[in-house]
Design an enzyme around this catalytic site. Structure first.
Site, PDB file in Angstrom:
ATOM      1  N   SER A 232      49.034  77.670  17.215  1.00 50.43           N
ATOM      2  CA  SER A 232      48.575  76.402  17.315  1.00 50.43           C
ATOM      3  C   SER A 232      49.490  75.643  18.240  1.00 50.43           C
ATOM      4  O   SER A 232      50.761  76.062  18.352  1.00 50.43           O
ATOM      5  CB  SER A 232      49.044  75.992  15.770  1.00 50.43           C
ATOM      6  OG  SER A 232      48.720  74.550  16.009  1.00 50.43           O
TER       7      SER A 232
ATOM      8  N   TYR B 271      54.728  74.063   8.654  1.00 51.03           N
ATOM      9  CA  TYR B 271      53.566  74.544   9.122  1.00 51.03           C
ATOM     10  C   TYR B 271      53.680  75.256  10.430  1.00 51.03           C
ATOM     11  O   TYR B 271      53.413  76.349  10.833  1.00 51.03           O
ATOM     12  CB  TYR B 271      52.254  73.824   9.089  1.00 51.03           C
ATOM     13  CG  TYR B 271      51.178  74.107  10.008  1.00 51.03           C
ATOM     14  CD1 TYR B 271      50.390  75.285   9.341  1.00 51.03           C
ATOM     15  CD2 TYR B 271      50.826  74.013  11.158  1.00 51.03           C
ATOM     16  CE1 TYR B 271      49.284  75.945  10.162  1.00 51.03           C
ATOM     17  CE2 TYR B 271      49.507  74.237  11.676  1.00 51.03           C
ATOM     18  CZ  TYR B 271      48.985  75.387  11.356  1.00 51.03           C
ATOM     19  OH  TYR B 271      47.859  75.770  12.178  1.00 51.03           O
TER      20      TYR B 271
ATOM     21  N   LYS C  48      54.257  78.971  12.033  1.00 51.73           N
ATOM     22  CA  LYS C  48      53.301  79.838  13.268  1.00 51.73           C
ATOM     23  C   LYS C  48      54.445  80.363  14.058  1.00 51.73           C
ATOM     24  O   LYS C  48      54.251  81.484  14.747  1.00 51.73           O
ATOM     25  CB  LYS C  48      52.377  78.685  13.871  1.00 51.73           C
ATOM     26  CG  LYS C  48      51.218  78.314  13.020  1.00 51.73           C
ATOM     27  CD  LYS C  48      50.260  79.476  12.730  1.00 51.73           C
ATOM     28  CE  LYS C  48      49.048  79.021  11.949  1.00 51.73           C
ATOM     29  NZ  LYS C  48      48.078  80.124  11.545  1.00 51.73           N
TER      30      LYS C  48
END
Ligand code: NAD
Ligand code: WQD
Length: 341
Positions: free
Chosen positions: A126, A150, A154
């Site tokens: 992302s 989050y 990643k």
């Protein structure tokens, strides 16, 4: 024989669109999904679009036995790893759940791939891994410093993929950094179906249009951008899905490698521009209100998509109008998402 591609999280928003493009490109998707944020109906719809309903194994990526059984049952040419939790706010409130699901889940998947000697992987990363680098256009060689659990997860997974590729010969890996995926398959049969109140802009707009939300809240009208609203790089989900097939073809045709690529359009679109484009498709204005900035947001960023164009020969094809038209076609036909069926 069409090579089998394991698609983790394949019943979800992006995964279901990837299944459509995989089938169109002559691959056989095999979906593993625990359905924690999706429904099997999406795959039945993929069947209606393509004539081939992908096989679904309902299991968790943290279930080593299920993974071993899957890899033992058929040859798998590659893995597209979409499975993951993706709500930034929720990751801040419950970081361990996120790291368990996303980071530990990815470790489990990689270990199972290692046991099965399947070493070709496309990973859903992302743009959030960049954090707030102080530039508006994000390039792959910029320093990553994500600002929420989050994003940190990643980034941990990306670093782990680097360690793995350096430690053992034969890995073919593409970490694809998505910008803001929106839109739906042009049939309107599959699309984004968030559970609960939508976090993201496009589902918020389509839910206002269909009457599920009273008005669009525009988070901040005083950003240092041309119209004062936040600017992002929106990418049509079918362009994104086609980017995955381009990456897969590249990996299968080349020597082992580790690629890290932005998948975006290269253009910034503001919240108000998106709203106006959607209203044009809809043919009427939508109620909206400019409210306070959302904590954690930044003013503006978009992709430098040059590397993906050079390496994969892939670039986005679908414009803002297509994003709005297809998102609306999906929402209009499925006002309650897959539960409307
Ligand atoms: P989604 O929630 O629609 O799809 C994710 C799928 O993974 C769901 O079907 C869910 O049930 C499944 N899943 C989650 N945890 C699992 C587990 N432990 N085991 C098995 N299945 C599991 O989300 P999406 O928008 O399709 O996103 C797909 C991937 O792309 C995610 O990894 C996400 O982090 C990443 N991504 C998404 C965006 C975005 O804005 N949508 C942007 C950048 C990256
Ligand atoms: C876009 C713009 C909002 C909703 C998130 C994740 C990112 C990635 C994509 C997974 C911003 C504004 C939004 C609304 C609004 N996901 N907005 N009203 O925040 O760019 O990215 O999704 O990897 O990691 O952080 O996307 O769609 O939430 O917001 O004004 O109701 O729309 O402020 O400017 P974001 P978004």
């Amino acid at each position: 024989m069409n090579p089998t591609i394991l698609v983790t999280g394949g019943a979800g928003y992006i995964g279901a669109h990837a299944c459509v493009t995989l089938i169109a490109a002559g691959f056989t998707p095999l979906v593993l999904d625990n359905l924690c944020n999706s429904s099997a109906e999406s795959l039945r719809r993929v069947g209606r679009i393509t004539g081939v309903e992908p096989r679904l194994i309902v299991a968790d990526i943290r279930d080593a036995q299920a993974l071993d059984a899957l890899f033992a049952a058929q040859p798998v040419a590659a893995v597209m790893h979409f499975a993951g939790l993706k709500a930034v706010g929720e990751s801040t409130r419950d970081p361990l759940r996120y790291h368990d699901n996303n980071v530990a889940g990815s470790i489990g998947l990689l270990q199972a791939m290692q046991r099965a000697a399947v070493r070709t992987l496309i990973f859903s990363s992302s743009a959030t891994v960049y954090g707030e680098p102080g530039f508006e256009q994000f390039r792959e060689d910029m320093r990553c410093d994500p600002v929420n659990p989050y994003g940190r997860g990643k980034w941990m997974i990306e670093q782990m993929l680097g360690d793995l590729a350096a430690s053992e010969a034969g890995w073919r890996i593409a970490a694809l950094r998505y910008f803001n995926p929106v839109g739906a398959h042009a049939s309107g049969l599959i699309g984004e179906d968030p559970r609960g109140a939508p976090d993201n802009l496009m589902p918020a707009i389509t839910q206002v249009a269909v009457g599920r939300l009273p008005k669009l809240r525009v988070f901040g009208g005083d950003w240092p951008t041309p119209d004062g609203s936040g600017v992002r790089d929106y990418i049509h989900v079918m362009d994104l899905a086609e980017g995955h097939v381009a990456a897969l073809r590249h990996l299968l045709a080349h020597d082992p490698t580790l690629l890290t690529l932005n998948l975006g359009s290269g253009h910034g679109i503001s919240v108000l521009q998106m709203l106006r484009a959607f209203e044009q498709v809809l043919g009427r204005a939508l109620p909206c209100e400019i409210v306070a900035r959302r904590p954690g947001d930044i003013a503006a960023y978009w992709a430098d998509p040059t590397l993906a164009a050079n390496v994969l020969g892939w670039r986005t094809q679908r414009d803002l109008h297509a994003m709005c038209r297809d998102a609306w076609r999906w929402q209009q036909a499925n006002p309650r998402g897959y539960a409307s069926a």
